[in-house]
Motif scaffolding. Structure first.
Motif, PDB file in Angstrom:
ATOM      1  N   ALA A  29       8.417  -1.234 -20.813  1.00 21.39           N
ATOM      2  CA  ALA A  29       9.337  -0.657 -21.803  1.00 21.39           C
ATOM      3  C   ALA A  29       8.886   0.835 -21.850  1.00 21.39           C
ATOM      4  CB  ALA A  29       9.443  -1.482 -23.006  1.00 21.39           C
ATOM      5  N   ASP A  30       7.755   1.098 -21.448  1.00 22.85           N
ATOM      6  CA  ASP A  30       7.330   2.584 -21.466  1.00 22.85           C
ATOM      7  C   ASP A  30       7.793   3.386 -20.254  1.00 22.85           C
ATOM      8  OD1 ASP A  30       5.573   1.516 -19.687  1.00 22.85           O
ATOM      9  OD2 ASP A  30       3.633   2.207 -20.662  1.00 22.85           O
ATOM     10  N   GLY A  31       8.395   2.791 -19.282  1.00 20.39           N
ATOM     11  CA  GLY A  31       8.663   3.393 -18.243  1.00 20.39           C
ATOM     12  C   GLY A  31       7.782   3.693 -17.130  1.00 20.39           C
ATOM     13  N   ARG A  32       6.561   2.991 -17.348  1.00 24.22           N
ATOM     14  CA  ARG A  32       5.500   2.947 -15.995  1.00 24.22           C
ATOM     15  C   ARG A  32       5.380   1.630 -15.395  1.00 24.22           C
ATOM     16  NH1 ARG A  32       1.552   7.141 -17.117  1.00 24.22           N
ATOM     17  NH2 ARG A  32       2.110   8.410 -18.914  1.00 24.22           N
ATOM     18  N   VAL A  33       5.046   1.729 -14.250  1.00 21.83           N
ATOM     19  CA  VAL A  33       4.878   0.482 -13.508  1.00 21.83           C
ATOM     20  C   VAL A  33       3.583   0.013 -14.253  1.00 21.83           C
ATOM     21  CG1 VAL A  33       4.049  -0.293 -11.358  1.00 21.83           C
ATOM     22  CG2 VAL A  33       5.724   1.485 -11.415  1.00 21.83           C
ATOM     23  N   GLU A  34       3.642  -1.450 -14.218  1.00 26.48           N
ATOM     24  CA  GLU A  34       2.699  -2.268 -14.724  1.00 26.48           C
ATOM     25  C   GLU A  34       1.801  -2.788 -13.648  1.00 26.48           C
ATOM     26  OE1 GLU A  34       4.429  -5.707 -16.983  1.00 26.48           O
ATOM     27  OE2 GLU A  34       5.151  -4.358 -18.453  1.00 26.48           O
ATOM     28  N   PRO A  35       0.474  -2.108 -13.512  1.00 28.56           N
ATOM     29  CA  PRO A  35      -0.546  -2.247 -12.602  1.00 28.56           C
ATOM     30  C   PRO A  35      -0.561  -3.692 -11.833  1.00 28.56           C
ATOM     31  CG  PRO A  35      -1.385  -0.736 -14.013  1.00 28.56           C
ATOM     32  CD  PRO A  35      -0.057  -1.437 -14.772  1.00 28.56           C
ATOM     33  N   GLU A  36      -0.875  -4.463 -12.851  1.00 29.39           N
ATOM     34  CA  GLU A  36      -1.015  -6.147 -12.510  1.00 29.39           C
ATOM     35  C   GLU A  36       0.336  -6.774 -11.505  1.00 29.39           C
ATOM     36  OE1 GLU A  36       0.388  -5.972 -16.673  1.00 29.39           O
ATOM     37  OE2 GLU A  36      -0.870  -4.863 -15.640  1.00 29.39           O
ATOM     38  N   SER A  37       1.353  -6.081 -11.891  1.00 26.89           N
ATOM     39  CA  SER A  37       2.484  -6.625 -11.354  1.00 26.89           C
ATOM     40  C   SER A  37       2.872  -6.217  -9.984  1.00 26.89           C
ATOM     41  CB  SER A  37       3.793  -6.305 -12.027  1.00 26.89           C
ATOM     42  OG  SER A  37       4.138  -5.172 -11.982  1.00 26.89           O
ATOM     43  N   PHE A  38       1.949  -5.301  -9.512  1.00 26.28           N
ATOM     44  CA  PHE A  38       2.378  -4.458  -8.048  1.00 26.28           C
ATOM     45  C   PHE A  38       1.826  -5.336  -7.061  1.00 26.28           C
ATOM     46  CE2 PHE A  38       1.009  -1.925  -4.405  1.00 26.28           C
ATOM     47  CZ  PHE A  38       1.908  -1.410  -4.232  1.00 26.28           C
ATOM     48  N   ARG A  39       2.955  -5.661  -5.864  1.00 25.35           N
ATOM     49  CA  ARG A  39       2.670  -6.623  -4.943  1.00 25.35           C
ATOM     50  C   ARG A  39       3.327  -5.920  -3.641  1.00 25.35           C
ATOM     51  NH1 ARG A  39       0.431  -8.703  -8.454  1.00 25.35           N
ATOM     52  NH2 ARG A  39       0.761 -10.669  -9.248  1.00 25.35           N
ATOM     53  N   VAL A  40       2.413  -5.895  -2.725  1.00 22.72           N
ATOM     54  CA  VAL A  40       3.174  -5.407  -1.167  1.00 22.72           C
ATOM     55  C   VAL A  40       3.842  -6.506  -0.578  1.00 22.72           C
ATOM     56  CG1 VAL A  40       2.239  -4.483   0.871  1.00 22.72           C
ATOM     57  CG2 VAL A  40       1.180  -3.714  -1.309  1.00 22.72           C
ATOM     58  N   LEU A  41       4.905  -6.337  -0.350  1.00 20.30           N
ATOM     59  CA  LEU A  41       5.705  -7.373   0.640  1.00 20.30           C
ATOM     60  C   LEU A  41       5.469  -7.245   2.083  1.00 20.30           C
ATOM     61  CD1 LEU A  41       8.840  -7.440  -1.621  1.00 20.30           C
ATOM     62  CD2 LEU A  41       6.940  -9.009  -1.956  1.00 20.30           C
ATOM     63  N   PHE A  42       5.419  -5.898   2.425  1.00 19.82           N
ATOM     64  CA  PHE A  42       5.236  -5.513   3.892  1.00 19.82           C
ATOM     65  C   PHE A  42       4.666  -4.353   4.001  1.00 19.82           C
ATOM     66  CE2 PHE A  42       7.038  -3.004   7.226  1.00 19.82           C
ATOM     67  CZ  PHE A  42       6.780  -3.561   8.226  1.00 19.82           C
ATOM     68  N   ALA A  43       3.702  -3.836   5.139  1.00 15.40           N
ATOM     69  CA  ALA A  43       3.496  -2.657   5.209  1.00 15.40           C
ATOM     70  C   ALA A  43       3.158  -2.492   6.789  1.00 15.40           C
ATOM     71  CB  ALA A  43       2.186  -2.168   4.614  1.00 15.40           C
ATOM     72  N   SER A  44       4.044  -1.534   7.530  1.00 16.65           N
ATOM     73  CA  SER A  44       3.686  -1.412   8.694  1.00 16.65           C
ATOM     74  C   SER A  44       2.124  -0.905   9.229  1.00 16.65           C
ATOM     75  CB  SER A  44       4.737  -0.377   9.432  1.00 16.65           C
ATOM     76  OG  SER A  44       4.464   0.797   8.911  1.00 16.65           O
ATOM     77  N   ASP A  45       1.394  -0.175   8.343  1.00 15.18           N
ATOM     78  CA  ASP A  45       0.248   0.294   8.404  1.00 15.18           C
ATOM     79  C   ASP A  45      -0.571  -0.100   7.049  1.00 15.18           C
ATOM     80  OD1 ASP A  45      -2.028   1.849   8.399  1.00 15.18           O
ATOM     81  OD2 ASP A  45      -1.022   3.510   9.355  1.00 15.18           O
ATOM     82  N   PRO A  46      -1.748  -0.821   7.299  1.00 22.52           N
ATOM     83  CA  PRO A  46      -2.802  -1.189   6.316  1.00 22.52           C
ATOM     84  C   PRO A  46      -2.669   0.251   5.255  1.00 22.52           C
ATOM     85  CG  PRO A  46      -3.355  -2.163   7.856  1.00 22.52           C
ATOM     86  CD  PRO A  46      -2.644  -1.124   8.531  1.00 22.52           C
ATOM     87  N   ALA A  47      -3.012   1.475   5.838  1.00 18.55           N
ATOM     88  CA  ALA A  47      -3.232   2.658   4.949  1.00 18.55           C
ATOM     89  C   ALA A  47      -2.274   2.753   3.887  1.00 18.55           C
ATOM     90  CB  ALA A  47      -3.520   3.589   5.907  1.00 18.55           C
ATOM     91  N   LEU A  48      -0.885   2.476   3.923  1.00 21.49           N
ATOM     92  CA  LEU A  48       0.134   2.405   3.222  1.00 21.49           C
ATOM     93  C   LEU A  48       0.009   1.509   2.093  1.00 21.49           C
ATOM     94  CD1 LEU A  48       3.136   2.301   5.624  1.00 21.49           C
ATOM     95  CD2 LEU A  48       2.498   4.135   4.279  1.00 21.49           C
ATOM     96  N   ILE A  49      -0.593   0.663   2.020  1.00 26.49           N
ATOM     97  CA  ILE A  49      -1.008  -0.298   0.943  1.00 26.49           C
ATOM     98  C   ILE A  49      -1.395   0.618  -0.372  1.00 26.49           C
ATOM     99  CG2 ILE A  49      -2.213  -2.145  -0.227  1.00 26.49           C
ATOM    100  CD1 ILE A  49      -1.993  -3.444   2.767  1.00 26.49           C
ATOM    101  N   ALA A  50      -2.391   1.190  -0.017  1.00 25.53           N
ATOM    102  CA  ALA A  50      -3.182   2.110  -1.198  1.00 25.53           C
ATOM    103  C   ALA A  50      -2.264   3.360  -1.458  1.00 25.53           C
ATOM    104  CB  ALA A  50      -4.441   2.641  -0.728  1.00 25.53           C
ATOM    105  N   GLU A  51      -1.678   3.922  -0.544  1.00 23.38           N
ATOM    106  CA  GLU A  51      -0.738   4.965  -1.069  1.00 23.38           C
ATOM    107  C   GLU A  51       0.493   4.540  -1.600  1.00 23.38           C
ATOM    108  OE1 GLU A  51       1.855   8.529   0.936  1.00 23.38           O
ATOM    109  OE2 GLU A  51       0.507   7.528   2.415  1.00 23.38           O
ATOM    110  N   SER A  52       1.131   3.310  -1.537  1.00 16.73           N
ATOM    111  CA  SER A  52       2.020   2.716  -1.989  1.00 16.73           C
ATOM    112  C   SER A  52       1.627   2.694  -3.460  1.00 16.73           C
ATOM    113  CB  SER A  52       2.701   1.444  -1.605  1.00 16.73           C
ATOM    114  OG  SER A  52       2.977   1.766  -0.323  1.00 16.73           O
ATOM    115  N   LEU A  53       0.570   2.052  -3.855  1.00 17.95           N
ATOM    116  CA  LEU A  53       0.177   1.826  -5.243  1.00 17.95           C
ATOM    117  C   LEU A  53       0.016   2.958  -5.909  1.00 17.95           C
ATOM    118  CD1 LEU A  53      -1.009  -0.132  -7.473  1.00 17.95           C
ATOM    119  CD2 LEU A  53      -3.275   0.026  -6.403  1.00 17.95           C
ATOM    120  N   THR A  54      -0.830   4.023  -5.402  1.00 14.34           N
ATOM    121  CA  THR A  54      -0.933   5.374  -5.945  1.00 14.34           C
ATOM    122  C   THR A  54       0.482   5.935  -6.251  1.00 14.34           C
ATOM    123  OG1 THR A  54      -2.999   5.715  -4.855  1.00 14.34           O
ATOM    124  CG2 THR A  54      -1.761   7.762  -5.558  1.00 14.34           C
TER     125      THR A  54
END
Length: 72
Positions: A29-54
């Motif tokens: 409700a504050d307009g921010r991503v809830e960190p505990e809800s973050f899930r990666v469904l697909f990443a063509s490169d494992p390095a994208l996982i950390a960047e996507s979260l950031t």
């Protein structure tokens, strides 16, 4: 839900190599991503996982609304 969440601010990606990632998260409700809800469904490169979260945590949203009240 009367109005879904909308992106208000999205930082530019820093990655210079091509690639794709599909992620899922909850916008609070504050307009921010809830960190505990973050899930990666697909990443063509494992390095994208950390960047996507950031990037997701740096994004700001106009929260979803139901009956004129901000909801997650």
């Amino acid at each position: 839900m009367d109005r879904p969440a909308r992106i208000a601010e999205q930082p530019a990606a820093r990655r210079r190599q091509p690639g794709q990632a599909a992620v899922q998260y909850v916008v609070g409700a504050d307009g921010r991503v809830e960190p505990e809800s973050f899930r990666v469904l697909f990443a063509s490169d494992p390095a994208l996982i950390a960047e996507s979260l950031t990037l997701a945590l740096a994004m700001r949203f106009e929260a979803a609304e139901r009956g004129g009240v901000r909801v997650r």
